[in-house]
Motif scaffolding. Structure first.
Motif, PDB file in Angstrom:
ATOM      1  N   ASN A 327       0.860  -1.178   0.000  1.00  0.00           N
ATOM      2  CA  ASN A 327       0.000   0.000   0.000  1.00  0.00           C
ATOM      3  C   ASN A 327       0.900   1.232   0.000  1.00  0.00           C
ATOM      4  N   LYS A 328       0.995   1.901  -1.130  1.00  0.00           N
ATOM      5  CA  LYS A 328       1.928   3.016  -1.274  1.00  0.00           C
ATOM      6  C   LYS A 328       1.521   4.260  -0.503  1.00  0.00           C
ATOM      7  N   ASN A 329       0.327   4.246   0.072  1.00  0.00           N
ATOM      8  CA  ASN A 329      -0.124   5.395   0.851  1.00  0.00           C
ATOM      9  C   ASN A 329       0.274   5.296   2.324  1.00  0.00           C
ATOM     10  N   VAL A 330       0.703   4.118   2.735  1.00  0.00           N
ATOM     11  CA  VAL A 330       1.101   3.923   4.132  1.00  0.00           C
ATOM     12  C   VAL A 330       2.451   4.585   4.382  1.00  0.00           C
ATOM     13  N   GLY A 331       2.572   5.272   5.512  1.00  0.00           N
ATOM     14  CA  GLY A 331       3.831   5.932   5.834  1.00  0.00           C
ATOM     15  C   GLY A 331       3.950   6.176   7.319  1.00  0.00           C
ATOM     16  N   GLY A 332       5.119   6.664   7.735  1.00  0.00           N
ATOM     17  CA  GLY A 332       5.307   7.030   9.126  1.00  0.00           C
ATOM     18  C   GLY A 332       6.399   6.248   9.832  1.00  0.00           C
ATOM     19  N   PHE A 333       6.660   6.673  11.070  1.00  0.00           N
ATOM     20  CA  PHE A 333       7.669   6.037  11.922  1.00  0.00           C
ATOM     21  C   PHE A 333       7.018   5.014  12.849  1.00  0.00           C
ATOM     22  N   SER A 334       7.741   3.961  13.167  1.00  0.00           N
ATOM     23  CA  SER A 334       7.321   3.003  14.185  1.00  0.00           C
ATOM     24  C   SER A 334       8.566   2.448  14.864  1.00  0.00           C
ATOM     25  N   THR A 335       8.420   2.052  16.109  1.00  0.00           N
ATOM     26  CA  THR A 335       9.550   1.504  16.873  1.00  0.00           C
ATOM     27  C   THR A 335       9.122   0.196  17.532  1.00  0.00           C
ATOM     28  N   TYR A 336       9.911  -0.837  17.316  1.00  0.00           N
ATOM     29  CA  TYR A 336       9.587  -2.177  17.816  1.00  0.00           C
ATOM     30  C   TYR A 336      10.481  -2.562  18.998  1.00  0.00           C
ATOM     31  N   TYR A 337       9.901  -3.330  19.918  1.00  0.00           N
ATOM     32  CA  TYR A 337      10.650  -3.807  21.071  1.00  0.00           C
ATOM     33  C   TYR A 337      10.177  -5.216  21.416  1.00  0.00           C
ATOM     34  N   TYR A 338      10.978  -5.926  22.186  1.00  0.00           N
ATOM     35  CA  TYR A 338      10.570  -7.223  22.733  1.00  0.00           C
ATOM     36  C   TYR A 338      10.753  -7.134  24.247  1.00  0.00           C
ATOM     37  N   PRO A 339       9.721  -7.449  25.051  1.00  0.00           N
ATOM     38  CA  PRO A 339       9.760  -7.193  26.505  1.00  0.00           C
ATOM     39  C   PRO A 339      10.565  -8.217  27.308  1.00  0.00           C
ATOM     40  N   ILE A 351      12.329   6.945  22.071  1.00  0.00           N
ATOM     41  CA  ILE A 351      12.749   7.206  20.693  1.00  0.00           C
ATOM     42  C   ILE A 351      11.547   7.546  19.822  1.00  0.00           C
ATOM     43  N   GLN A 352      10.464   6.768  19.928  1.00  0.00           N
ATOM     44  CA  GLN A 352       9.279   7.004  19.100  1.00  0.00           C
ATOM     45  C   GLN A 352       8.659   8.368  19.383  1.00  0.00           C
ATOM     46  N   ASN A 353       8.631   8.755  20.650  1.00  0.00           N
ATOM     47  CA  ASN A 353       8.045  10.053  21.006  1.00  0.00           C
ATOM     48  C   ASN A 353       8.786  11.209  20.340  1.00  0.00           C
ATOM     49  N   LYS A 354      10.104  11.129  20.295  1.00  0.00           N
ATOM     50  CA  LYS A 354      10.903  12.181  19.663  1.00  0.00           C
ATOM     51  C   LYS A 354      10.633  12.231  18.159  1.00  0.00           C
ATOM     52  N   LEU A 355      10.596  11.078  17.501  1.00  0.00           N
ATOM     53  CA  LEU A 355      10.374  11.033  16.056  1.00  0.00           C
ATOM     54  C   LEU A 355       8.966  11.503  15.695  1.00  0.00           C
ATOM     55  N   ALA A 356       7.988  11.042  16.453  1.00  0.00           N
ATOM     56  CA  ALA A 356       6.591  11.356  16.137  1.00  0.00           C
ATOM     57  C   ALA A 356       6.263  12.830  16.321  1.00  0.00           C
ATOM     58  N   ALA A 357       6.917  13.482  17.269  1.00  0.00           N
ATOM     59  CA  ALA A 357       6.582  14.871  17.598  1.00  0.00           C
ATOM     60  C   ALA A 357       7.277  15.886  16.704  1.00  0.00           C
ATOM     61  N   ASN A 358       8.213  15.436  15.885  1.00  0.00           N
ATOM     62  CA  ASN A 358       9.027  16.397  15.136  1.00  0.00           C
ATOM     63  C   ASN A 358       9.068  16.172  13.625  1.00  0.00           C
ATOM     64  N   PHE A 359       8.217  15.307  13.121  1.00  0.00           N
ATOM     65  CA  PHE A 359       8.119  15.093  11.671  1.00  0.00           C
ATOM     66  C   PHE A 359       6.662  15.193  11.254  1.00  0.00           C
ATOM     67  N   GLY A 360       6.420  15.664  10.053  1.00  0.00           N
ATOM     68  CA  GLY A 360       5.055  15.762   9.545  1.00  0.00           C
ATOM     69  C   GLY A 360       4.591  14.495   8.870  1.00  0.00           C
ATOM     70  N   VAL A 361       4.875  13.358   9.488  1.00  0.00           N
ATOM     71  CA  VAL A 361       4.430  12.068   8.942  1.00  0.00           C
ATOM     72  C   VAL A 361       3.669  11.326  10.027  1.00  0.00           C
ATOM     73  N   ASP A 362       3.042  10.223   9.662  1.00  0.00           N
ATOM     74  CA  ASP A 362       2.208   9.480  10.605  1.00  0.00           C
ATOM     75  C   ASP A 362       3.024   8.874  11.743  1.00  0.00           C
ATOM     76  N   ASP A 363       2.410   8.841  12.903  1.00  0.00           N
ATOM     77  CA  ASP A 363       2.986   8.183  14.078  1.00  0.00           C
ATOM     78  C   ASP A 363       2.348   6.800  14.170  1.00  0.00           C
ATOM     79  N   LEU A 364       3.082   5.783  13.791  1.00  0.00           N
ATOM     80  CA  LEU A 364       2.559   4.418  13.823  1.00  0.00           C
ATOM     81  C   LEU A 364       2.765   3.748  15.173  1.00  0.00           C
ATOM     82  N   GLY A 365       3.409   4.469  16.075  1.00  0.00           N
ATOM     83  CA  GLY A 365       3.475   4.022  17.451  1.00  0.00           C
ATOM     84  C   GLY A 365       4.560   3.016  17.785  1.00  0.00           C
ATOM     85  N   VAL A 366       4.512   2.599  19.034  1.00  0.00           N
ATOM     86  CA  VAL A 366       5.440   1.586  19.563  1.00  0.00           C
ATOM     87  C   VAL A 366       4.750   0.228  19.477  1.00  0.00           C
ATOM     88  N   ARG A 367       5.461  -0.762  18.963  1.00  0.00           N
ATOM     89  CA  ARG A 367       4.854  -2.079  18.749  1.00  0.00           C
ATOM     90  C   ARG A 367       5.748  -3.183  19.290  1.00  0.00           C
TER      91      ARG A 367
END
Length: 420
Positions: A327-339, A351-367
């Motif tokens: 899907n070429k319309n999907v975009g944004g930052f995401s950050t993955y972790y294993y608990p 890390i995700q909070n800094k990226l999401a708050a300072n770019f004009g792209v979608d915030d795909l969150g922490v996963r």
């Protein structure tokens, strides 16, 4: 007016129904070539994402499309690899399960798509080629490189430890470990020196082609298990992993841009910023190379990256990647972790909070994900997906120095906040 409203509503419902049924599997076929390679072809009415994974002795091909009513629930197969395949309807997606009769080598299955061809009447197809142990895969030159809707990284989720059950564990050196028993024979010392030299390389494992039958003997370095999570950046040990490299290009953009050529410069910039703040930084690769070496299995390549972090008893491991989607319309930052520790999630959030708050792209969150490099390493670790190479707008951005420098700076700020 009411009649017009009802007609409009009916038209919208019909349109939504058509969209909902846009991607549907119409057939699942199989074939075996002279090299005994099993090919499974899934016919789909429209473009659909896919993913491949192993679940025990079953190979799963997941396609993001509904199973058509005419498609059977199972099919008999005549192959040295399998006797049957099952087509399982999961509602919004379909899984083609292939119970295997033999254990596969690493990288012995390859998936790709073939575009819809109006000239020949062929639909969009998802193709899975499975190669038996005695055969060699030649591939399909006509295949179009399209990635799945899951994060495009080599360290795909692992559901068991079968590929490294018999790994040799190598402890990192400490002052006490360096004492040598002088009573050992000279021949024994020579053999030990060769092993220690191989384990001490920056890439952690000798950069030579490996025999796939030796995968179970993969060397695993284990650090001291101690890591620091506070007190500022000064003196902290951080390992950075530039995703892909060498024979593995990673995801590829519409203009031929390769993921490996975006992750490396950003990683180098991040290293410089962190070092300026007092951190000691190591990289899994500093040039366009495979970390383990050419022709490595997935387990060998990914464990080689983990080994770098373990070798230096790092306080943190950060792997940088570029995402992709059909899907070429999907975009944004995401950050993955294993608990695996109490700090993996906190690191990902910073890390995700800094990226999401300072770019004009979608915030795909922490996963949460069980990707190899963040699951198998002992210290807190994250895998950062820095936008989508399949999104034309983001592809243009990520090729520019402005994006690369800003991304590196924001990740560094997130790391600094984590240690604050």
């Amino acid at each position: 007016m009411r009649k017009i409203f009802l007609l409009t509503l009916l038209a919208c419902c019909m349109l939504l129904g058509a969209v909902a049924q846009a991607a549907q599997i119409t057939d699942v076929k199989w074939g075996v070539n002279k090299a005994d390679v099993l090919r499974i072809v899934v016919d789909v009415t429209d473009t659909a994402g896919y993913a491949v994974d192993m679940e025990g002795d079953t190979l799963n091909l997941t396609v993001n499309a509904d199973k058509g009513a005419q498609v059977p629930h199972s099919k008999a197969v005549k192959s040295s690899l399998a006797d049957s395949l099952k087509i399982v309807d999961k509602g919004s997606y379909t899984v083609v399960r292939v119970p295997l009769k033999q254990r596969l080598l690493e990288k012995s299955y390859k998936a790709f798509v073939l575009k819809k061809d109006p000239a020949t009447g062929r639909p969009f197809r998802v193709v899975l080629d499975v190669t038996p142990r005695q055969a060699s895969y030649s591939g399909s030159g006509a295949a179009t490189t399209v990635v799945s809707n899951r994060p495009v990284v080599s360290n795909r989720p692992t559901k068991n430890n079968s590929s490294i059950k018999k790994n040799t564990v190598i402890k990192t050196s400490t002052a006490a470990d360096k004492k040598v028993d002088k009573k050992k024979s000279s021949s024994k010392k020579k053999n030990d020196n060769k092993k220690n030299t191989a384990a001490a390389k920056t890439e952690t494992i000798v950069n030579k082609p490996v025999n796939k039958s030796d995968t179970d003997k993969l060397a695993v370095i284990k650090g001291n298990g101690r890591f620091r999570t506070s007190g500022g950046l000064d003196g902290k040990i951080i390992t950075l992993d530039a995703g892909h490299g060498g024979s593995d290009p990673g995801a590829i953009g519409s203009d031929g841009t390769k993921e490996k050529n975006i992750t490396l410069p950003i990683t180098k910039m991040l290293k410089e910023i962190l070092e300026d703040k007092g951190a000691k930084v190591y990289m899994t690769r500093t040039t366009d190379v495979d970390v383990f070496g050419p022709n490595a299995s997935d387990a060998e390549e990914l464990q080689a990256r983990v080994n770098v972090g373990e070798k230096y008893n790092s306080d943190m491991f950060v792997s940088l990647h570029i995402n992709s989607s059909v899907n070429k319309n999907v975009g944004g930052f995401s950050t993955y972790y294993y608990p695996k520790t109490d700090n993996d999630l906190r690191l990902a959030q910073n890390i995700q909070n800094k990226l999401a708050a300072n770019f004009g792209v979608d915030d795909l969150g922490v996963r949460q994900a069980n990707f190899y490099v963040i699951k198998r390493i002992s210290m807190p670790a994250v895998l950062v997906e820095m936008c989508f190479i399949s999104n034309e707008k983001e592809l243009t951005l990520m090729k520019g120095q402005w994006f690369q420098k800003k991304t590196a700076r924001l990740i560094a700020e997130g790391i600094e906040k984590y240690f604050a």
